[in-house]
Design an enzyme around this catalytic site. Structure first.
Site, PDB file in Angstrom:
ATOM      1  CG  ASN A   1       8.802  65.347  27.177  1.00 29.66           C
ATOM      2  OD1 ASN A   1       9.536  66.511  27.882  1.00 29.66           O
ATOM      3  ND2 ASN A   1       9.477  64.527  27.020  1.00 29.66           N
TER       4      ASN A   1
ATOM      5  CB  SER B   1      14.857  63.162  28.867  1.00 29.91           C
ATOM      6  OG  SER B   1      13.855  62.357  29.308  1.00 29.91           O
TER       7      SER B   1
END
Length: 627
Positions: A403, A469
């Site tokens: 991320n 995720s």
């Protein structure tokens, strides 16, 4: 652990609120949170901590001021910053250590959203003396009465969803430090543990949302958290349809496949997962203090995206995952952000190989797919050996790409996603474009939705999250559909089925932003059918490709020597060296959830074919887990 800062409870809202409504919603939401969690719960009466000598002690609350404002809670160094980010409320309390010699003022600032809180947290100045930030709370008649702003010697802060927890520390008798070199960080070390204890419950998402804001639009009309599939199905089906899941269910629903979720643990009693979860070992055991019950927030959310089966009559309630008939093997290998054991997990070398140990366990206990919605920029030999062992045993591994993406392009590699053989998944929006936070590098294999992905959480919550995720979890679900229908298809062919069947393929067939394209569950099953039906390859005759020196088939051709200009080769080498240096520098400034102190690199594990995981080697270099 790669859920980005946008995790929050989901509630439907039909109209976008005005700016004035959002402002009112923020204040109302803070008030509601304090009503649901009284100041005495935000600041518990006692907090356990461990001293620098390893002894266990208890800090006691000596004063509390719940009726505070943002300007009243911070000093001049942060007041303007707090106002610019829309801070709507502040709470402060004092704690004394067990010797009554140190006083810690802990404060909580509430913001309209997790993003605004994150912006404030990122801009907090550090390394200043006297310590800047929170105003000390001097409660009359308590040991904190003499502890004023001038006596502050240590400060810290922690992000907890839409809240920022700050603290300052000093001597209870008001002794100030005379110079910067007299700051005694070791004396006030418990302040970091106290902040973590306060931040943990606040990091749990609230249960209402108004448009793009986390708070309710008004106290009188707070929407109830969604409890039926009819309420949440539009959002859920939008994601599932985006990757072709409903069509894939005509072929497979994941029956007979176990997916290992290596994460923060799964709340097996969640109705949408009841009966489908088998708990494995906890490789973080001992990190949290005795008696603490982990929230299992991230792991439960991830598991529901993979194998949620809904609940109630006909499965009409709750969340349905990509492979609703699959089973989950839960192995706890990391902690949720805000758990009090974060520091212990961070620093104790015995947890350095938790991920690798979890992989070995999953392989040896029936997993056919392993989901790793986590990552680090510092790979270890032990983790690599565990991945190799899993692939050799025919287990598909799916991992989050990370991320830390930026507009500038390349982002450092994240492991285990960047290990060859692992299916690294990037995040895309509902339009199929790369999500702004998703990593860009050559490790990316596939992409999947990673913005506004709805899943189940513990305690009856439904969570709306963004990050790589959930993207990895969705692809793990598709892999489970394939392994269920074509169990003999090995990891390499499962990956081939996934990449040859993608939707929204980038120009040229591949990009570092979205890989080979966005996963398509129905098309992937069709590709897997073709690969499963193909006979074993026999190879090509040498004469089909090689020529003799005279141009006739059947013999080897002379080797072609390609000459390159020496200056060009030197230039390439310099560029590669510079790139490596930039990567190392970038690691130092990465925002991560867990930091480990460096230790010696481990040796590769012995005898990977042993029935259980090999003994862990010495602690590896400190990985930075991305949550």
């Amino acid at each position: 652990m790669a859920v980005f800062a946008g995790m929050r409870a989901h509630a439907e809202e039909t109209s976008k609120p005005t700016r004035a409504e959002l402002s009112a919603a923020a204040a109302a939401g803070v008030a509601q949170r304090w009503e649901r969690m009284p100041a005495g719960a935000v600041f518990p009466a006692t907090i356990g901590y461990t001293t620098s000598l390893g002894t266990s002690e208890t800090a006691r609350r000596v004063g509390i001021d719940p009726a505070d404002s943002c300007p009243g809670a911070v000093d001049g160094t942060l007041r303007r910053l707090a106002e610019s980010e829309g801070c709507v409320a502040g709470l402060r309390a004092d704690y004394a250590d067990q010797l009554l010699g140190s006083i810690y003022t802990i404060g909580v600032l509430a913001f309209p959203s997790a993003a605004r809180a994150s912006a404030f947290f990122s801009a907090i100045p550090s390394g200043r003396y006297p310590a800047t930030g929170l105003r000390a709370l001097a409660d009359p008649g308590t040991p904190a009465a003499l502890f004023d702003d001038a006596a502050r010697q240590a400060s810290t802060a922690r992000l907890a969803g839409p809240y920022v927890v700050l603290a300052v520390a000093g001597y209870s008798d008001g002794r100030p430090a005379i110079a910067a070199d007299e700051i005694r960080q070791s004396v006030f070390d418990p302040v970091y543990q106290l902040v973590s204890a306060i931040a943990a419950p606040l990091a749990k998402p609230v249960t209402v949302r108004c448009g793009s804001s986390e708070w309710a639009c008004s106290v009188a009309s707070v929407p109830a958290p969604p409890t039926t599939l009819a309420q949440i199905r539009p959002d859920e089906l939008a994601v599932l349809r985006q990757i072709g899941v409903p069509a894939a269910w005509r072929v497979s629903r994941g029956r007979g496949v176990t997916v290992a979720v290596l994460d923060t643990g799964v709340a097996a009693g969640v109705p949408d997962l009841a009966g489908s979860v088998r708990a494995g070992p906890d490789y973080t055991a001992g990190a949290d203090p005795p008696g603490y019950h982990p929230p299992h927030l991230h792991g439960t959310y991830i598991a529901s995206l993979i194998a949620g089966h809904g609940h109630g009559p006909g499965g009409s309630l709750g969340v349905i995952g990509v492979a609703p008939l699959a089973r989950i093997l839960s192995v706890r290998v990391i902690l949720d952000d805000g758990e009090p054991g974060m520091a212990a997990y961070d620093e104790n070398p015995k947890y350095a190989n938790a991920i690798g140990e979890g992989i070995y366990y999953a392989v040896n206990h029936g997993a056919r797919v392993i989901n790793l919605s986590l990552g680090t920029r510092q790979p270890t030999a032990y983790m690599r050996a565990a991945v190799a062992y899993a692939l050799a045993k025919g287990v598909v591994i799916v991992a989050s790409a990370g991320n830390s993406g930026t507009r500038s392009g390349f982002a450092p590699y994240i492991y285990p996603a960047a290990f060859t053989g692992v299916i690294a998944v990037a995040a895309v929006t509902s339009a199929g474009t790369r999500a702004s936070f998703s990593e860009q590098n050559a490790a990316v294999i596939l992409s999947a939705p990673g913005v506004g992905v709805l899943g189940a959480g513990p305690g009856g919550e439904y969570l709306d999250a963004e990050g790589t995720s959930p993207s990895a979890a969705l692809v793990s679900g598709v892999a489970a559909l394939i392994r269920s229908r074509y169990p003999r298809l090995g990891p390499a062919l499962v990956e081939q089925a996934l990449i040859t069947s993608t939707a929204r393929r980038p120009r040229g067939g591949y990009s570092t932003s979205t890989g080979f394209g966005e996963v398509d569950a129905a098309a992937a099953l069709e590709a897997a059918a073709r690969l499963a039906g193909a006979g074993p390859g026999t190879g090509l005759a040498p004469a089909a490709h090689f020529l003799t020196a005279g141009g006739r088939r059947g013999g080897p051709a002379p080797i072609q020597v390609v000459r390159k200009d020496a200056a060009s080769v030197a230039g390439y080498s310099a560029a590669a060296g510079a790139g490596a240096l930039c990567c190392l520098l970038a690691l130092g400034f990465a925002i991560v959830l867990i930091r480990r102190r460096p230790h010696g690199a481990p040796d590769a594990p012995d005898a990977p074919d042993a029935p259980d995981a090999p003994d862990a080697p010495d602690a590896p270099d400190a990985p930075d887990w991305q949550g």
